[in-house]
Scaffold this motif. Structure first.
Motif, mmCIF file in Angstrom:
data_model
loop_
_atom_site.group_PDB
_atom_site.id
_atom_site.type_symbol
_atom_site.label_atom_id
_atom_site.label_comp_id
_atom_site.label_asym_id
_atom_site.label_seq_id
_atom_site.Cartn_x
_atom_site.Cartn_y
_atom_site.Cartn_z
ATOM 1 N N LEU A 142 45.035 45.694 33.803
ATOM 2 C CA LEU A 142 45.191 44.195 33.975
ATOM 3 C C LEU A 142 46.189 44.129 32.826
ATOM 4 O O LEU A 142 46.535 44.969 31.895
ATOM 5 C CB LEU A 142 43.950 43.324 33.511
ATOM 6 C CG LEU A 142 42.651 43.346 34.535
ATOM 7 C CD1 LEU A 142 41.504 42.832 33.735
ATOM 8 C CD2 LEU A 142 43.243 42.856 35.704
ATOM 9 N N PRO A 143 47.006 42.899 33.073
ATOM 10 C CA PRO A 143 47.849 42.295 31.838
ATOM 11 C C PRO A 143 47.115 42.342 30.387
ATOM 12 O O PRO A 143 45.733 42.181 30.514
ATOM 13 C CB PRO A 143 48.246 40.742 32.291
ATOM 14 C CG PRO A 143 47.932 40.743 33.864
ATOM 15 C CD PRO A 143 46.596 41.980 34.096
ATOM 16 N N VAL A 144 47.957 42.188 29.501
ATOM 17 C CA VAL A 144 47.248 42.277 28.162
ATOM 18 C C VAL A 144 46.419 40.967 28.043
ATOM 19 O O VAL A 144 45.164 41.276 27.340
ATOM 20 C CB VAL A 144 48.440 41.990 26.929
ATOM 21 C CG1 VAL A 144 47.815 41.894 25.570
ATOM 22 C CG2 VAL A 144 49.107 43.449 27.025
ATOM 23 N N LEU A 145 46.880 40.067 28.503
ATOM 24 C CA LEU A 145 45.886 38.580 28.416
ATOM 25 C C LEU A 145 45.813 38.065 29.919
ATOM 26 O O LEU A 145 46.459 37.298 30.193
ATOM 27 C CB LEU A 145 46.394 37.561 27.758
ATOM 28 C CG LEU A 145 46.152 37.683 26.107
ATOM 29 C CD1 LEU A 145 46.794 36.703 24.929
ATOM 30 C CD2 LEU A 145 44.870 37.857 25.741
ATOM 31 N N PRO A 146 45.109 38.657 30.548
ATOM 32 C CA PRO A 146 45.031 38.311 32.111
ATOM 33 C C PRO A 146 44.225 36.786 32.380
ATOM 34 O O PRO A 146 43.280 36.513 31.481
ATOM 35 C CB PRO A 146 44.184 39.257 32.750
ATOM 36 C CG PRO A 146 42.954 39.617 31.557
ATOM 37 C CD PRO A 146 43.907 39.576 30.594
ATOM 38 N N THR A 147 44.694 36.237 33.257
ATOM 39 C CA THR A 147 44.179 34.749 33.744
ATOM 40 C C THR A 147 42.852 35.099 34.571
ATOM 41 O O THR A 147 43.026 36.350 35.209
ATOM 42 C CB THR A 147 45.072 33.977 34.304
ATOM 43 O OG1 THR A 147 45.450 34.401 35.611
ATOM 44 C CG2 THR A 147 46.323 33.554 33.553
ATOM 45 N N PRO A 148 42.046 34.056 34.757
ATOM 46 C CA PRO A 148 40.882 34.346 35.619
ATOM 47 C C PRO A 148 41.532 34.744 37.077
ATOM 48 O O PRO A 148 41.077 35.465 37.889
ATOM 49 C CB PRO A 148 40.207 33.000 35.676
ATOM 50 C CG PRO A 148 40.511 32.616 34.269
ATOM 51 C CD PRO A 148 41.656 32.811 33.720
ATOM 52 N N GLY A 149 42.654 34.009 37.526
ATOM 53 C CA GLY A 149 43.264 34.175 38.730
ATOM 54 C C GLY A 149 43.848 35.547 38.911
ATOM 55 O O GLY A 149 43.476 36.264 39.912
ATOM 56 N N ASP A 150 44.257 36.195 37.729
ATOM 57 C CA ASP A 150 45.011 37.500 37.977
ATOM 58 C C ASP A 150 43.734 38.511 38.141
ATOM 59 O O ASP A 150 43.666 39.294 39.067
ATOM 60 C CB ASP A 150 45.331 37.881 36.733
ATOM 61 C CG ASP A 150 46.649 37.206 36.053
ATOM 62 O OD1 ASP A 150 47.371 37.009 37.360
ATOM 63 O OD2 ASP A 150 46.814 37.121 34.745
ATOM 64 N N VAL A 151 42.388 38.518 37.168
ATOM 65 C CA VAL A 151 41.383 39.127 37.717
ATOM 66 C C VAL A 151 40.685 39.023 39.213
ATOM 67 O O VAL A 151 40.490 40.102 39.796
ATOM 68 C CB VAL A 151 40.587 38.751 36.573
ATOM 69 C CG1 VAL A 151 39.192 39.795 36.767
ATOM 70 C CG2 VAL A 151 40.951 39.065 35.206
ATOM 71 N N ALA A 152 40.771 38.052 39.490
ATOM 72 C CA ALA A 152 40.002 37.493 40.858
ATOM 73 C C ALA A 152 40.961 38.067 42.063
ATOM 74 O O ALA A 152 40.361 38.735 42.831
ATOM 75 C CB ALA A 152 40.232 36.039 40.976
ATOM 76 N N GLY A 153 42.250 37.990 41.751
ATOM 77 C CA GLY A 153 43.246 38.704 42.983
ATOM 78 C C GLY A 153 42.770 40.069 43.070
ATOM 79 O O GLY A 153 42.664 40.793 44.026
ATOM 80 N N VAL A 154 42.786 40.844 41.914
ATOM 81 C CA VAL A 154 42.690 42.349 41.944
ATOM 82 C C VAL A 154 41.280 42.597 42.407
ATOM 83 O O VAL A 154 41.220 43.510 42.989
ATOM 84 C CB VAL A 154 42.966 42.934 40.473
ATOM 85 C CG1 VAL A 154 42.797 44.246 40.527
ATOM 86 C CG2 VAL A 154 44.444 42.527 40.195
ATOM 87 N N MET A 155 40.461 41.697 41.807
ATOM 88 C CA MET A 155 38.944 42.326 42.309
ATOM 89 C C MET A 155 38.847 42.008 43.807
ATOM 90 O O MET A 155 38.161 42.838 44.395
ATOM 91 C CB MET A 155 37.834 41.360 41.635
ATOM 92 C CG MET A 155 37.577 41.488 40.185
ATOM 93 S SD MET A 155 36.358 40.329 39.573
ATOM 94 C CE MET A 155 35.028 41.008 40.215
ATOM 95 N N LYS A 156 39.254 41.287 44.459
ATOM 96 C CA LYS A 156 39.342 41.014 46.081
ATOM 97 C C LYS A 156 40.097 42.151 46.724
ATOM 98 O O LYS A 156 39.228 42.527 47.598
ATOM 99 C CB LYS A 156 39.880 39.493 46.418
ATOM 100 C CG LYS A 156 39.743 39.341 47.808
ATOM 101 C CD LYS A 156 40.320 38.163 48.063
ATOM 102 C CE LYS A 156 40.191 37.586 49.656
ATOM 103 N NZ LYS A 156 40.282 38.548 50.584
ATOM 104 N N GLN A 157 41.118 42.399 46.341
ATOM 105 C CA GLN A 157 41.866 43.787 46.705
ATOM 106 C C GLN A 157 40.998 44.932 46.869
ATOM 107 O O GLN A 157 40.894 45.584 47.710
ATOM 108 C CB GLN A 157 43.104 44.126 45.976
ATOM 109 C CG GLN A 157 44.180 42.899 46.233
ATOM 110 C CD GLN A 157 45.229 43.249 45.310
ATOM 111 O OE1 GLN A 157 45.480 44.304 44.899
ATOM 112 N NE2 GLN A 157 46.182 42.208 45.269
ATOM 113 N N VAL A 158 40.251 45.059 45.497
ATOM 114 C CA VAL A 158 39.198 46.360 45.471
ATOM 115 C C VAL A 158 38.179 46.244 46.277
ATOM 116 O O VAL A 158 37.987 47.412 46.830
ATOM 117 C CB VAL A 158 38.889 46.293 43.902
ATOM 118 C CG1 VAL A 158 37.632 47.404 43.571
ATOM 119 C CG2 VAL A 158 40.097 46.744 42.907
#
Length: 430
Positions: A280-296
């Motif tokens: 993840l980025p150093v300071l991820p946004t909730p959207g950043d995390v949600a996008g990757v979680m959905k891909q996973v």
């Protein structure tokens, strides 16, 4: 193989030495005899009840205990202080005596369950601690009996990849994208940790319902597509970094693989949750995390990992055994803690409890042991409108006061913390 034996999975054997704890309270009417009756009902629900298992990390086939009550224990410890649930879990975990596979400790108005991870994952703890607090008719007790089917992993793999043929390619791509680099090769400083097992500790904090509601409103307006779990991850990363914790770039997020099973098996017990390390980025946004979680999730990465583990276990001569004890009481690790997050979401199964209305927050929280001295595992749950956060870590790696401040900051002003980080990221991008 006789019915008296259970064919353990690779994940069962890996987790068997780990100890899980969960606590719920404050509730009225906790009673030792009622808790014993509940455990007996769980054991008697089936000759192969999950709670009868005798987990052994070095054995493939585990015995089902036939002597009811021998592998479970219920005790009352009114002497243990309950004002800090993190400290309470530590006191229960380190109490003297030989551990049974499943134990319940009643501490005033709080019920604590302490069990071998081999018996089951977080679903077992969530169910058992609720049943320990109140289980009229033993419905929850009986629900702890069924184990996941023997072919659960392969059934889930077939179900997912047959309906999503391109997912396997996505899985391979994502693994390459998020592959962990060698920290030593990257020049990351190292730290020597002495006697880390003895410095395991747990800390806990509580986010009041008004802060939870404000965070939900902020997320809806500022983080489209974010989920409760992705908000939790972003918030915890921000809180720890705000206290100067140099986190590893990968965050381990726990995924429940029951989502890949047919619905009729999703409430059955076993070890069917796996952590996936996501960069993840150093300071991820909730959207950043949600996008990757959905891909996973869509790629089937979590269930594919379980499939590969089971495949390795079938190789001739392969056998899971406890990790050998280190020859020295000193471990050298990269000087950047690895964060792992498990968000259990909203737990409505406790709504029937006789909660005490005396100003103490209504909570269920749990302790997940870190897998090494550089690990910090944080569990998040929501009960009766409020959220509980518990962190398990090695105090020789991260100072307890630092974790306390980070959790307190996250719970006191989650919107402010995430808003500042979002503003900082926007200004950096301009």
């Amino acid at each position: 193989m006789p019915q008296s034996e259970y064919p353990s999975t690779e994940l069962d054997r890996t987790f068997a030495p780990a100890q899980n704890l969960a606590v719920v309270g404050p509730v009225a009417g906790l009673d030792v005899e009622a808790a014993r009756a509940m455990l007996a009902a769980a054991e008697n629900a089936s000759p192969t009840s999950r709670i009868r298992l005798d987990p052994r990390a070095d054995q493939r086939h585990w015995a089902y205990r036939t002597d009811i009550g021998a592998g479970t224990a219920v005790t009352s410890r009114p002497d243990l202080a309950t004002d800090d649930l993190g400290e309470l879990m530590d006191r229960v975990r380190t109490r003297e005596g030989v551990r049974a596979p499943v134990e319940i400790v009643l501490c005033g108005d709080y019920a604590v369950v302490h069990y071998s991870h081999g018996v089951g994952d977080g679903l077992m703890g969530v169910t058992m601690v609720g049943a320990a607090a109140s289980d009229p008719g033993f419905a929850m007790a009986r629900s702890m009996a069924p184990s996941l089917p023997r072919n659960a992993t392969w059934s889930a793999l077939r179900r997912h990849y047959r309906s999503n043929p391109r997912a396997l390619q996505d899985f391979r791509r994502l693994r390459a994208v998020h592959k962990r680099r060698d920290a030593t090769a990257d020049g990351v400083p190292t730290r020597r940790i002495e006697h880390w097992e003895s410095t395991k500790t747990a800390r806990a904090a509580y986010m009041r319902p008004e802060q939870v509601a404000a965070l939900r409103s902020w997320s809806k307006a500022n983080a489209p597509g974010a989920t409760g779990a992705s908000v939790s991850v972003a918030l915890l990363v921000a809180a720890l970094r705000s206290e100067g914790v140099p986190l590893d770039e990968h965050v381990m997020i726990l995924f429940n693989c029951r989502r890949y099973l047919d619905e009729k098996h999703r409430a059955e017990h076993g070890n069917f949750a796996i952590g996936i390390p996501i960069r993840l980025p150093v300071l991820p946004t909730p959207g950043d995390v949600a996008g990757v979680m959905k891909q996973v999730i869509d790629s089937g990465w979590p269930i594919a990992v379980l499939g590969m583990a089971d495949a390795r276990a079938t190789l001739k001569g392969h056998r899971t055994a406890p990790a050998p004890a280190p020859s020295e009481d000193v471990v050298t690790v990269p000087d950047r803690p690895r964060l792992a997050v498990s968000d259990l979401g909203t737990l409505s199964l406790y709504d029937h409890l006789s909660w005490l209305d005396d100003g103490r927050p209504r909570q269920m929280t749990a302790s997940l042991e870190p897998d090494g001295p550089d690990g910090i595992s944080i569990l998040v749950s929501q009960v009766q409108g409020g959220r509980s956060y518990s962190a398990s870590f090695c105090s020789g790696m991260i100072e307890t006061e630092t974790v306390d401040r980070a959790l307190a900051r996250a719970c006191a002003d989650p919107v402010g913390l995430l808003s500042r980080n979002t503003a900082d990221l926007r200004s950096d991008g301009e």
